[in-house]
Structures are given as structure tokens and as C-alpha cells.
Write a protein that holds these residues in place. Sequence first.
Motif, short mmCIF file in Angstrom:
data_model
loop_
_atom_site.label_atom_id
_atom_site.label_comp_id
_atom_site.label_asym_id
_atom_site.label_seq_id
_atom_site.Cartn_x
_atom_site.Cartn_y
_atom_site.Cartn_z
N THR A 77 0.82 -1.21 0.00
CA THR A 77 0.00 0.00 0.00
C THR A 77 0.85 1.26 0.00
OG1 THR A 77 -1.80 -1.13 1.16
CG2 THR A 77 -1.77 1.28 1.28
N TYR A 78 1.93 1.26 0.80
CA TYR A 78 2.64 2.52 1.04
C TYR A 78 3.96 2.68 0.31
CZ TYR A 78 -0.88 3.78 4.42
OH TYR A 78 -2.08 4.13 5.00
N ILE A 79 4.54 1.61 -0.18
CA ILE A 79 5.78 1.77 -0.94
C ILE A 79 5.58 2.64 -2.18
CG2 ILE A 79 7.39 0.49 -2.43
CD1 ILE A 79 7.64 -1.58 -0.21
N PRO A 80 4.44 2.54 -2.89
CA PRO A 80 4.23 3.47 -4.01
C PRO A 80 4.17 4.93 -3.60
CG PRO A 80 2.79 1.57 -4.23
CD PRO A 80 3.41 1.48 -2.86
N GLU A 81 3.96 5.19 -2.30
CA GLU A 81 3.92 6.56 -1.80
C GLU A 81 5.25 7.01 -1.22
OE1 GLU A 81 0.60 7.15 0.79
OE2 GLU A 81 -0.79 6.07 -0.52
N GLY A 82 6.30 6.22 -1.45
CA GLY A 82 7.63 6.63 -1.02
C GLY A 82 8.16 5.93 0.22
N TRP A 83 7.35 5.08 0.84
CA TRP A 83 7.83 4.31 1.98
C TRP A 83 8.76 3.20 1.48
CZ3 TRP A 83 5.59 4.65 7.19
CH2 TRP A 83 4.66 5.70 7.32
N THR A 84 9.52 2.60 2.38
CA THR A 84 10.42 1.52 2.01
C THR A 84 10.28 0.38 3.01
OG1 THR A 84 12.25 2.52 3.27
CG2 THR A 84 12.10 3.05 0.91
N SER A 85 10.79 -0.78 2.64
CA SER A 85 10.79 -1.92 3.54
C SER A 85 12.21 -2.18 4.04
CB SER A 85 10.25 -3.17 2.84
OG SER A 85 11.09 -3.54 1.76
N ALA A 86 12.29 -2.70 5.25
CA ALA A 86 13.58 -3.07 5.84
C ALA A 86 13.32 -4.17 6.84
CB ALA A 86 14.24 -1.87 6.52
N SER A 87 14.34 -4.98 7.10
CA SER A 87 14.20 -6.07 8.07
C SER A 87 15.47 -6.20 8.91
CB SER A 87 13.90 -7.39 7.36
OG SER A 87 12.68 -7.33 6.68
N PRO A 88 15.84 -5.16 9.65
CA PRO A 88 17.05 -5.25 10.48
C PRO A 88 16.88 -6.31 11.57
CG PRO A 88 15.77 -3.30 11.06
CD PRO A 88 15.13 -3.88 9.83
N SER A 89 17.86 -7.16 11.71
CA SER A 89 17.83 -8.24 12.71
C SER A 89 16.56 -9.07 12.59
CB SER A 89 17.96 -7.67 14.13
OG SER A 89 19.15 -6.94 14.27
N ASN A 90 16.07 -9.25 11.35
CA ASN A 90 14.88 -10.05 11.06
C ASN A 90 13.60 -9.48 11.64
OD1 ASN A 90 16.13 -12.08 9.51
ND2 ASN A 90 16.79 -13.16 11.36
N VAL A 91 13.58 -8.19 11.92
CA VAL A 91 12.34 -7.51 12.33
C VAL A 91 11.80 -6.78 11.11
CG1 VAL A 91 11.29 -5.83 13.87
CG2 VAL A 91 13.21 -7.22 14.68
N PRO A 92 10.70 -7.26 10.50
CA PRO A 92 10.20 -6.63 9.29
C PRO A 92 9.54 -5.29 9.58
CG PRO A 92 8.78 -8.43 9.94
CD PRO A 92 9.94 -8.46 10.87
N LEU A 93 9.92 -4.28 8.83
CA LEU A 93 9.46 -2.91 9.07
C LEU A 93 8.95 -2.27 7.79
CD1 LEU A 93 12.53 -1.60 11.14
CD2 LEU A 93 10.37 -2.47 12.08
N LEU A 94 8.08 -1.30 7.97
CA LEU A 94 7.72 -0.34 6.93
C LEU A 94 8.32 0.98 7.37
CD1 LEU A 94 6.01 0.35 4.37
CD2 LEU A 94 4.16 0.96 5.96
N VAL A 95 9.20 1.55 6.56
CA VAL A 95 9.96 2.75 6.94
C VAL A 95 9.40 3.96 6.22
CG1 VAL A 95 12.25 3.80 7.06
CG2 VAL A 95 12.00 1.31 7.32
N ALA A 96 9.17 5.03 6.96
CA ALA A 96 8.60 6.27 6.41
C ALA A 96 9.50 6.86 5.34
CB ALA A 96 8.38 7.28 7.53
N PRO A 97 8.93 7.61 4.40
CA PRO A 97 9.74 8.22 3.34
C PRO A 97 10.89 9.08 3.87
CG PRO A 97 7.42 8.40 2.81
CD PRO A 97 7.49 7.86 4.22
N SER A 98 10.68 9.73 5.01
CA SER A 98 11.73 10.54 5.61
C SER A 98 12.84 9.71 6.22
CB SER A 98 11.13 11.44 6.70
OG SER A 98 10.61 10.64 7.76
N GLY A 99 12.56 8.43 6.48
CA GLY A 99 13.53 7.57 7.16
C GLY A 99 13.60 7.82 8.65
N ASP A 100 12.68 8.63 9.18
CA ASP A 100 12.75 9.03 10.58
C ASP A 100 12.01 8.10 11.54
OD1 ASP A 100 14.29 11.21 9.99
OD2 ASP A 100 12.64 12.64 9.96
N PHE A 101 11.16 7.23 11.03
CA PHE A 101 10.48 6.29 11.91
C PHE A 101 10.02 5.08 11.08
CE2 PHE A 101 7.05 8.89 10.27
CZ PHE A 101 5.99 8.01 10.10
N ALA A 102 9.65 4.02 11.80
CA ALA A 102 9.23 2.79 11.14
C ALA A 102 7.99 2.25 11.82
CB ALA A 102 10.35 1.76 11.18
N ILE A 103 7.35 1.28 11.15
CA ILE A 103 6.17 0.62 11.69
C ILE A 103 6.41 -0.89 11.67
CG2 ILE A 103 3.70 0.15 11.36
CD1 ILE A 103 3.52 2.91 10.04
#
Length: 230
Positions: A77-103
Motif C-alpha cells: 500500500t505505502y511503498i508506491p507513496e515513497g515508503w520503504t521496507s527493511a528487516s534489520p535483525s529479522n524484524v520486518p518494518l515499513l519505513v517512512a519516506p523521511s527515514g525518521d520512523f518505522a512501523i
Amino acid sequence: MTGCVPCRSGPRGLRPVTGAEDRQVRDRLAELGLSVQGIDGALRRAESERNFCTPLDPVSLPGNIFWGRTIRFLRETYIPEGWTSASPSNVPLLVAPSGDFAIAASSGSSETGYAALTPSTRYPKGNAVMKRVEANRQLLLFGETEVEPEQQEAGNGIPTWFLLYHHLKTDQGTRLHAELSFPNDPGSRGKISSWYERIILPWIDFEGFTPFVDDADDQGGIDIPIERLP
């Protein structure tokens, strides 16, 4: 780290709970670049896939499917709006376009989604998740700090919100309660139960859907908490 402060009143002032019937829910989510519709759609799609399970499946499968698909559909839903995915230490995250917070996503206790109650994560979390909550606590205590990007795995060192959800059996099927909440203390028993800000989302009714209320879920076998025996 610069940019988004997780709560508008500043890092030291505890925010009231934003209830599902309040217009402030939509406004607060919009400040984070999110929407009720976007999160609702991801949860509904995850429930649809979970409902393909039957009592003959392993007991953990419905919960794991719901957890995994929630993350996937939020990303879609949100990657087309500039969000990104990350999985540091196998914790899957949705990262805000600013890179300032994750979900992150997690099942919650039966108090999830009720403004007058205080929920916890349904199961204890492992070290990688709890480190993220500790990072939240440090931010609230001491404010934002600069992090050198090359020294951090993508998604690390930033505040983390948790999309909590809880399935409740009803006479008609299943009711899903959810909230987007910002934890401020990792606690001592592995379950996250202290929240700096909570955004209560409208519940979703699934008529005729199999409840699967007793299944296990999210990150089983990936981030296992280990405690020293007394």
C-alpha cells in the motif's frame, strides 16, 4: 536522525489516547503519512488470506499468515507513496519516506483497541524487538540524536510504532480490533505494555469468518526471547 518527532506535543509530554470515533484519528494518521483506509485495507486483505486456513492446519499457521500478510500488504500500500521496507535483525518494518520512523506489526492482548484499557503485545518479544522499544525510550528521554547511516543497518536507530491487532470471536464471526501505538518502555517480562501514544483504529467485523482465536503468531522462531534462570 532528523525530522519526525513521534508525538506532536514533544518528547516529554504524554499524549492522550486518540479514539476511533474522533476526527483526530484521521488527522494524526495523516501527519504520519498514513490513513485509516490504507491500514484498514491491509488488515482486510490479511484476514482474507488467513481465512483460507482450516482446523487441520498447524495451530500457528493462521496467526503467522495474518501477521506476515499484514506486513506485506502495508508495504504494498505505502511503498508506491515513497515508503520503504527493511528487516534489520529479522524484524520486518515499513519505513517512512523521511527515514525518521518505522512501523512494525504485532498481535496484541484482549485490551487492544479499547481506549480506556492498556494493551500489551500478546506474546513476549525477543531481543531485537525490545532494542527498538529501548530506542524509543531513549528518544523520549533525551530527544533525537544523530545516527551515522553507514553505521546502521537500514531501519535501525529510528523510532518504531507498532500496529497492534487482536481477533475477538463474535456470534457472527470475528471482530478485529487494532491500534497504531508508540511504546515507551521495553518492560521486564518481554511483553510490551507501556505506550507513549495510542491511535485507536475503527474495528472491523468479518461475518462468517473462522475466528482462529487461539492460534499463535508473529515471529515465531525468528526472534526468541531468552531469560536467565533465577
